[in-house]
Design a protein around this motif. Structure first.
Motif, PDB file in Angstrom:
ATOM      1  N   LEU A  33       3.959  -5.518  -1.512  1.00 31.25           N
ATOM      2  CA  LEU A  33       3.083  -5.001  -0.460  1.00 31.25           C
ATOM      3  C   LEU A  33       1.779  -5.787  -0.380  1.00 31.25           C
ATOM      4  O   LEU A  33       1.304  -6.333  -1.373  1.00 31.25           O
ATOM      5  CB  LEU A  33       2.758  -3.528  -0.726  1.00 31.25           C
ATOM      6  N   SER A  34       1.200  -5.778   0.811  1.00 30.95           N
ATOM      7  CA  SER A  34      -0.115  -6.397   0.985  1.00 30.95           C
ATOM      8  C   SER A  34      -1.170  -5.490   0.357  1.00 30.95           C
ATOM      9  O   SER A  34      -0.923  -4.319   0.089  1.00 30.95           O
ATOM     10  CB  SER A  34      -0.407  -6.598   2.471  1.00 30.95           C
ATOM     11  N   SER A  35      -2.348  -6.019   0.165  1.00 27.56           N
ATOM     12  CA  SER A  35      -3.411  -5.227  -0.472  1.00 27.56           C
ATOM     13  C   SER A  35      -3.804  -4.013   0.368  1.00 27.56           C
ATOM     14  O   SER A  35      -4.210  -2.993  -0.174  1.00 27.56           O
ATOM     15  CB  SER A  35      -4.627  -6.104  -0.755  1.00 27.56           C
ATOM     16  N   ASN A  36      -3.688  -4.107   1.686  1.00 25.46           N
ATOM     17  CA  ASN A  36      -4.007  -2.964   2.550  1.00 25.46           C
ATOM     18  C   ASN A  36      -3.031  -1.822   2.341  1.00 25.46           C
ATOM     19  O   ASN A  36      -3.418  -0.658   2.380  1.00 25.46           O
ATOM     20  CB  ASN A  36      -3.983  -3.382   4.027  1.00 25.46           C
ATOM     21  N   GLU A  37      -1.775  -2.149   2.142  1.00 29.45           N
ATOM     22  CA  GLU A  37      -0.746  -1.131   1.979  1.00 29.45           C
ATOM     23  C   GLU A  37      -0.660  -0.609   0.553  1.00 29.45           C
ATOM     24  O   GLU A  37      -0.202   0.500   0.327  1.00 29.45           O
ATOM     25  CB  GLU A  37       0.629  -1.710   2.343  1.00 29.45           C
ATOM     26  N   SER A  38      -1.098  -1.389  -0.387  1.00 28.08           N
ATOM     27  CA  SER A  38      -0.805  -1.088  -1.779  1.00 28.08           C
ATOM     28  C   SER A  38      -1.583   0.090  -2.361  1.00 28.08           C
ATOM     29  O   SER A  38      -1.095   0.729  -3.281  1.00 28.08           O
ATOM     30  CB  SER A  38      -1.004  -2.323  -2.652  1.00 28.08           C
ATOM     31  N   SER A  39      -2.770   0.404  -1.868  1.00 25.21           N
ATOM     32  CA  SER A  39      -3.552   1.468  -2.496  1.00 25.21           C
ATOM     33  C   SER A  39      -2.862   2.826  -2.393  1.00 25.21           C
ATOM     34  O   SER A  39      -2.769   3.555  -3.380  1.00 25.21           O
ATOM     35  CB  SER A  39      -4.960   1.530  -1.924  1.00 25.21           C
ATOM     36  N   THR A  40      -2.373   3.163  -1.220  1.00 29.17           N
ATOM     37  CA  THR A  40      -1.656   4.432  -1.052  1.00 29.17           C
ATOM     38  C   THR A  40      -0.340   4.409  -1.806  1.00 29.17           C
ATOM     39  O   THR A  40       0.019   5.377  -2.478  1.00 29.17           O
ATOM     40  CB  THR A  40      -1.402   4.726   0.439  1.00 29.17           C
ATOM     41  N   ALA A  41       0.366   3.297  -1.714  1.00 27.79           N
ATOM     42  CA  ALA A  41       1.642   3.164  -2.420  1.00 27.79           C
ATOM     43  C   ALA A  41       1.436   3.252  -3.928  1.00 27.79           C
ATOM     44  O   ALA A  41       2.251   3.858  -4.635  1.00 27.79           O
ATOM     45  CB  ALA A  41       2.317   1.855  -2.051  1.00 27.79           C
ATOM     46  N   LEU A  42       0.361   2.687  -4.429  1.00 28.27           N
ATOM     47  CA  LEU A  42       0.062   2.743  -5.859  1.00 28.27           C
ATOM     48  C   LEU A  42      -0.180   4.175  -6.302  1.00 28.27           C
ATOM     49  O   LEU A  42       0.314   4.606  -7.341  1.00 28.27           O
ATOM     50  CB  LEU A  42      -1.147   1.872  -6.185  1.00 28.27           C
ATOM     51  N   ARG A  43      -0.924   4.936  -5.498  1.00 27.28           N
ATOM     52  CA  ARG A  43      -1.159   6.346  -5.821  1.00 27.28           C
ATOM     53  C   ARG A  43       0.149   7.113  -5.890  1.00 27.28           C
ATOM     54  O   ARG A  43       0.377   7.901  -6.815  1.00 27.28           O
ATOM     55  CB  ARG A  43      -2.079   6.975  -4.768  1.00 27.28           C
ATOM     56  N   LEU A  44       1.015   6.892  -4.905  1.00 26.37           N
ATOM     57  CA  LEU A  44       2.318   7.565  -4.898  1.00 26.37           C
ATOM     58  C   LEU A  44       3.152   7.158  -6.115  1.00 26.37           C
ATOM     59  O   LEU A  44       3.796   8.001  -6.749  1.00 26.37           O
ATOM     60  CB  LEU A  44       3.074   7.247  -3.614  1.00 26.37           C
TER      61      LEU A  44
END
Length: 118
Positions: A33-44
């Motif tokens: 994932l790109s850095s924009n997408e990764s923060s939410t995905a990381l939390r999940l």
């Protein structure tokens, strides 16, 4: 080992192993994932890993797999590695955790094989 105990240990071990494999897959996707997408995905992903930790504790208490403390430790380390954005290292730790689960359920699997259940 009693047959009932072997079935319980093998079942809970396979459940934990399945969760760990799914977690490794999530981490592999997270790395793409790109850095924009990764923060939410990381939390999940971290929430899912916390759920896996609860499953490990359940397997240890209900399934009688008392030797899963090292698996839980590897998972804690993997959660940290995911938190600091090192999904490849987290995936490696999950691989080690999967191997430890296989080792923990080896006696149960052998007992089930001796009964021609596996």
């Amino acid at each position: 080992m009693l047959l009932k105990q072997a079935v319980m240990q093998f079942h809970y071990g396979e459940t934990v192993k399945s969760f760990l494999i799914a977690a490794a897959g999530l981490l592999a996707e997270l790395a793409q994932l790109s850095s924009n997408e990764s923060s939410t995905a990381l939390r999940l992903c971290k929430n899912y890993l916390a759920h896996v930790k609860a499953e490990i504790r359940l397997a240890a208490s209900v399934g009688g797999l008392s030797n899963l403390s090292e698996v839980e430790q590897k998972l804690k380390e993997a959660i940290w590695e995911a938190h600091i954005n090192r999904p490849a290292e987290a995936g490696r730790l999950l691989g080690e955790a999967i191997s430890l689960v296989v080792t923990a359920t080896e006696k149960a699997a052998l007992r089930l094989k001796s009964e021609n259940i596996l």
